[in-house]
Design a protein around this motif. Structure first.
Motif, PDB file in Angstrom:
ATOM      1  N   ASN A  30       8.381   2.173   4.203  1.00  0.00           N
ATOM      2  CA  ASN A  30       9.105   1.502   5.245  1.00  0.00           C
ATOM      3  C   ASN A  30       8.773   0.002   5.334  1.00  0.00           C
ATOM      4  OD1 ASN A  30      10.734   3.534   6.589  1.00  0.00           O
ATOM      5  ND2 ASN A  30       8.875   4.678   7.042  1.00  0.00           N
ATOM      6  N   LEU A  31       7.541  -0.252   4.616  1.00  0.00           N
ATOM      7  CA  LEU A  31       7.034  -1.753   4.534  1.00  0.00           C
ATOM      8  C   LEU A  31       7.791  -2.563   3.778  1.00  0.00           C
ATOM      9  CD1 LEU A  31       4.730  -3.293   5.821  1.00  0.00           C
ATOM     10  CD2 LEU A  31       3.465  -3.047   3.991  1.00  0.00           C
ATOM     11  N   ALA A  32       8.099  -1.771   2.792  1.00  0.00           N
ATOM     12  CA  ALA A  32       8.954  -2.584   1.680  1.00  0.00           C
ATOM     13  C   ALA A  32       9.928  -3.527   2.053  1.00  0.00           C
ATOM     14  CB  ALA A  32       9.292  -1.632   0.382  1.00  0.00           C
ATOM     15  N   PRO A  33      10.948  -2.890   2.866  1.00  0.00           N
ATOM     16  CA  PRO A  33      12.031  -3.744   3.190  1.00  0.00           C
ATOM     17  C   PRO A  33      11.421  -5.198   4.083  1.00  0.00           C
ATOM     18  CG  PRO A  33      12.501  -1.641   3.861  1.00  0.00           C
ATOM     19  CD  PRO A  33      11.301  -1.507   3.237  1.00  0.00           C
ATOM     20  N   PHE A  34      10.480  -4.927   4.879  1.00  0.00           N
ATOM     21  CA  PHE A  34       9.864  -5.796   5.532  1.00  0.00           C
ATOM     22  C   PHE A  34       9.593  -7.019   4.688  1.00  0.00           C
ATOM     23  CE2 PHE A  34       9.495  -3.260   9.318  1.00  0.00           C
ATOM     24  CZ  PHE A  34       9.333  -4.056  10.265  1.00  0.00           C
ATOM     25  N   VAL A  35       8.697  -6.582   3.461  1.00  0.00           N
ATOM     26  CA  VAL A  35       8.178  -7.583   2.587  1.00  0.00           C
ATOM     27  C   VAL A  35       9.319  -8.390   1.972  1.00  0.00           C
ATOM     28  CG1 VAL A  35       6.753  -7.848   0.725  1.00  0.00           C
ATOM     29  CG2 VAL A  35       6.011  -6.509   2.074  1.00  0.00           C
TER      30      VAL A  35
ATOM     31  N   GLU B  35      16.406   5.499  -3.209  1.00  0.00           N
ATOM     32  CA  GLU B  35      16.131   6.146  -1.974  1.00  0.00           C
ATOM     33  C   GLU B  35      16.435   5.748  -0.655  1.00  0.00           C
ATOM     34  OE1 GLU B  35      15.597   9.296  -2.201  1.00  0.00           O
ATOM     35  OE2 GLU B  35      14.953   9.546  -3.932  1.00  0.00           O
ATOM     36  N   TYR B  36      16.767   4.557  -0.703  1.00  0.00           N
ATOM     37  CA  TYR B  36      16.969   3.854   0.465  1.00  0.00           C
ATOM     38  C   TYR B  36      18.172   3.943   1.134  1.00  0.00           C
ATOM     39  CZ  TYR B  36      12.520   1.477   0.288  1.00  0.00           C
ATOM     40  OH  TYR B  36      11.367   1.223   0.259  1.00  0.00           O
ATOM     41  N   SER B  37      18.335   4.128   2.719  1.00  0.00           N
ATOM     42  CA  SER B  37      19.501   4.397   3.150  1.00  0.00           C
ATOM     43  C   SER B  37      19.889   3.610   4.344  1.00  0.00           C
ATOM     44  CB  SER B  37      19.913   5.807   3.392  1.00  0.00           C
ATOM     45  OG  SER B  37      18.978   6.489   4.037  1.00  0.00           O
ATOM     46  N   GLY B  38      20.761   3.501   5.102  1.00  0.00           N
ATOM     47  CA  GLY B  38      21.284   2.909   6.516  1.00  0.00           C
ATOM     48  C   GLY B  38      20.706   1.318   6.202  1.00  0.00           C
ATOM     49  N   MET B  39      19.939   1.126   7.491  1.00  0.00           N
ATOM     50  CA  MET B  39      19.583  -0.215   7.576  1.00  0.00           C
ATOM     51  C   MET B  39      18.628  -0.604   6.631  1.00  0.00           C
ATOM     52  SD  MET B  39      20.979  -2.293   9.438  1.00  0.00           S
ATOM     53  CE  MET B  39      20.707  -4.346   9.214  1.00  0.00           C
ATOM     54  N   LYS B  40      17.817   0.422   6.202  1.00  0.00           N
ATOM     55  CA  LYS B  40      16.971  -0.394   5.156  1.00  0.00           C
ATOM     56  C   LYS B  40      17.470  -0.633   3.923  1.00  0.00           C
ATOM     57  CE  LYS B  40      13.718   3.260   7.097  1.00  0.00           C
ATOM     58  NZ  LYS B  40      13.473   4.434   6.784  1.00  0.00           N
ATOM     59  N   PHE B  41      18.454  -0.047   3.428  1.00  0.00           N
ATOM     60  CA  PHE B  41      19.320  -0.661   2.185  1.00  0.00           C
ATOM     61  C   PHE B  41      19.937  -1.875   2.584  1.00  0.00           C
ATOM     62  CE2 PHE B  41      23.485  -0.703   0.479  1.00  0.00           C
ATOM     63  CZ  PHE B  41      23.321  -1.040  -0.825  1.00  0.00           C
ATOM     64  N   ALA B  42      20.655  -1.819   3.837  1.00  0.00           N
ATOM     65  CA  ALA B  42      21.166  -2.981   3.875  1.00  0.00           C
ATOM     66  C   ALA B  42      20.108  -4.392   4.139  1.00  0.00           C
ATOM     67  CB  ALA B  42      21.727  -3.079   5.361  1.00  0.00           C
ATOM     68  N   LEU B  43      18.848  -4.224   4.614  1.00  0.00           N
ATOM     69  CA  LEU B  43      18.004  -5.446   4.451  1.00  0.00           C
ATOM     70  C   LEU B  43      17.759  -5.714   2.963  1.00  0.00           C
ATOM     71  CD1 LEU B  43      15.344  -4.239   7.047  1.00  0.00           C
ATOM     72  CD2 LEU B  43      17.071  -6.054   7.258  1.00  0.00           C
ATOM     73  N   PHE B  44      17.540  -4.596   1.939  1.00  0.00           N
ATOM     74  CA  PHE B  44      17.516  -5.032   0.658  1.00  0.00           C
ATOM     75  C   PHE B  44      18.592  -5.741   0.162  1.00  0.00           C
ATOM     76  CE2 PHE B  44      14.207  -1.780   0.195  1.00  0.00           C
ATOM     77  CZ  PHE B  44      13.377  -2.422  -0.554  1.00  0.00           C
TER      78      PHE B  44
END
Lengths: 136, 358
Positions: free
Chosen positions: B99-104, B247-256
């Protein structure tokens, strides 16, 4: 975008290279963290939460996954990373020279030429050693 | 004449007239934040649509054309869908790092935006080491990608992350050296001073062939650094599903996804600033009349025009070149681009010492 922020801070803190001149980026950092946190929390609340064991498996194109990904990787990747550290430090050394080379003139240029020669010695060494060959 | 500088100046004067300095500063911070969010939303929506439209027209099809006129609201609809999706964290993953990775990744993308000059006198942060700051922060993005790939505990992700790590750090060397060429010619690290040094012509035109070589190397290197085709090994969809963000989905994917497009915008903005004069209109030496006519076009239009031209160029690469293999990719950088850019830098230094550039 806003020179204003900058001018304000430099008015109050006269020294341009002090910590005060980093004020805008501090604001930006705070607000980025806030915004992403907000987005993550909101989407977590909005989205459905239906966990099933199949869904939470790691994806492996439909077939059953064998073991996990905590496995040894090809050493070449780490070698590239280590070489990068060496060469990037050398690139960083160019920055002070690039800004000051007019004052240093030809004597500075010869010094940098010598530096590049050393740089190239290391470079030729790693090529000859085959550090960058990927076929074993 | 329309100018952003005039607007910000009158706004600042108005704020200082009506509020005490502390409150004026707070209000300015809020305005900057709102503008930055607006810019991000705008860039995300426009660039994704532009990518799809460019791709479509290169393949002689229409692309998105159902939502809104000519499909203009397609990305907005997609974003809405992604916000409503479930954000999964797989069982095997390292929950915290996952969960930290999209932040970074997003923080890095947004921090590099700070020193970019969008128009004359329109910049969040005018720092004297602007170029050094950009190259320092942009090297942090690899941490987020490696974090995402490792924490997912998926073999595709891990492979993608390792490839991406090797690729980004390698191409950073020649991107850094090409940036140094311009630093040598202009003698300053500040973005504003580099733009001011292009008053009588952009560096691409007045720097002779070495600067053109530096520009070509810069474009190749930033294409690789942003993981774009033909260097998209990190997320090669035909072999690794989606690479480090499988493996990312939803908003975390959108952030990437958003970070990727912001990064493309930023590297193109940096390229436009260093080689094509940023917001500086097209000037030719001392042809006063010609320069004067060019000055009538607002500086923000010049900046965005150049940046979007470079973005178009990078999108064009994607549909022109086939993907490289990982050993070819690293050979290209270490055995060709790095030595060439190094000698190029020395050549630029000689030119600058002799004063051969215009």
């Amino acid at each position: 975008m806003f020179h204003l922020l900058q001018t304000n801070v430099t008015q109050t803190v006269s020294d341009a290279s002090s910590a005060g001149s980093y004020f805008p980026v501090g604001i930006q950092l705070l607000f980025v963290v806030g915004m992403i946190g907000f987005l993550m929390v909101v989407t977590h609340l909005l989205g459905p939460k239906r966990h099933t064991s199949d869904k939470l498996q790691t994806f492996s194109s439909g077939i059953e996954s064998h073991g996990d990904a905590r496995q040894p990787m090809a050493i070449k990747y780490f070698l590239v990373a280590i070489l990068f550290v060496l060469f990037d430090v050398e690139v960083i050394f160019f920055y002070p020279y690039a800004v000051n080379f007019r004052g240093l003139g030809w004597s500075g240029f010869w010094a940098v030429l010598m530096f590049v020669a050393f740089f190239l010695c290391g470079f030729i060494y790693i090529i000859k050693k085959g550090a960058l060959d990927w076929e074993d | 004449m329309f100018s952003l500088e005039g607007i910000t100046k009158s706004l600042q004067d108005w704020l200082y007239l009506n509020f005490n300095p502390t409150w004026a500063l707070v209000i300015e911070c809020l305005i900057v934040i709102v503008l930055a969010i607006a810019l991000f939303a705008f860039l995300g929506l426009v660039l994704v649509l532009m990518e799809r439209k460019v791709a479509a027209h290169m393949q002689i099809r229409l692309g998105p054309n159902r939502v809104g006129p000519k499909g203009m609201f397609q990305t907005a609809a997609d974003t809405l869908k992604l916000i409503m999706k479930e954000g999964l964290t797989p069982d095997g993953a390292d929950k915290f790092l996952f969960n930290l990775a999209p932040f970074v990744v997003m923080i890095v993308a947004m921090l590099i935006l700070a020193p970019i000059a969008f128009a004359k006198g329109f910049q969040i942060w005018d720092i004297n080491i602007g170029v050094l700051y950009v190259s320092a922060i942009s090297s942090l993005s690899v941490i987020g990608i490696l974090m995402a790939g490792w924490a997912s505990n998926n073999k595709y992700s891990l492979l993608g992350a390792m490839r991406s790590g090797a690729q980004i750090v390698s191409y950073e060397l020649s991107a850094g050296i090409s940036i140094l060429c311009i630093v040598v010619l202009s003698g300053s690290l500040s973005i504003n001073e580099i733009i001011a040094s292009q008053q009588n012509g952009w560096w691409l035109f007045k720097g002779h062939i070495p600067v053109i070589i530096a520009f070509v190397i810069f474009m190749i290197a930033v294409t690789a650094e942003t993981n774009r085709a033909p260097f998209d090994l990190a997320e090669a969809e035909s072999e690794l599903t989606a690479g480090f963000h499988t493996e990312y989905s939803g908003m975390k994917f959108a952030l990437f996804f958003l970070a990727e497009y912001i990064n493309i915008f930023i590297v193109c903005a940096i390229g436009a600033t260093l080689f094509l004069g940023g917001w500086m209109p097209f000037h030719i030496g001392n042809w006063q009349d010609f320069n004067h006519i060019m000055d009538y076009i607002p500086s923000s239009i010049w900046f965005f025009g150049k940046t979007f031209f470079l973005i178009f160029l990078i999108m064009w690469f994607r549909w022109t070149f086939p993907r490289l293999r990982v050993d070819q990719l690293l050979n290209l950088e270490w055995k060709y681009l790095l030595p060439i850019s190094l000698f190029n830098l020395l050549l630029v230094t000689v030119i600058a010492i002799f004063g051969w550039h215009f």
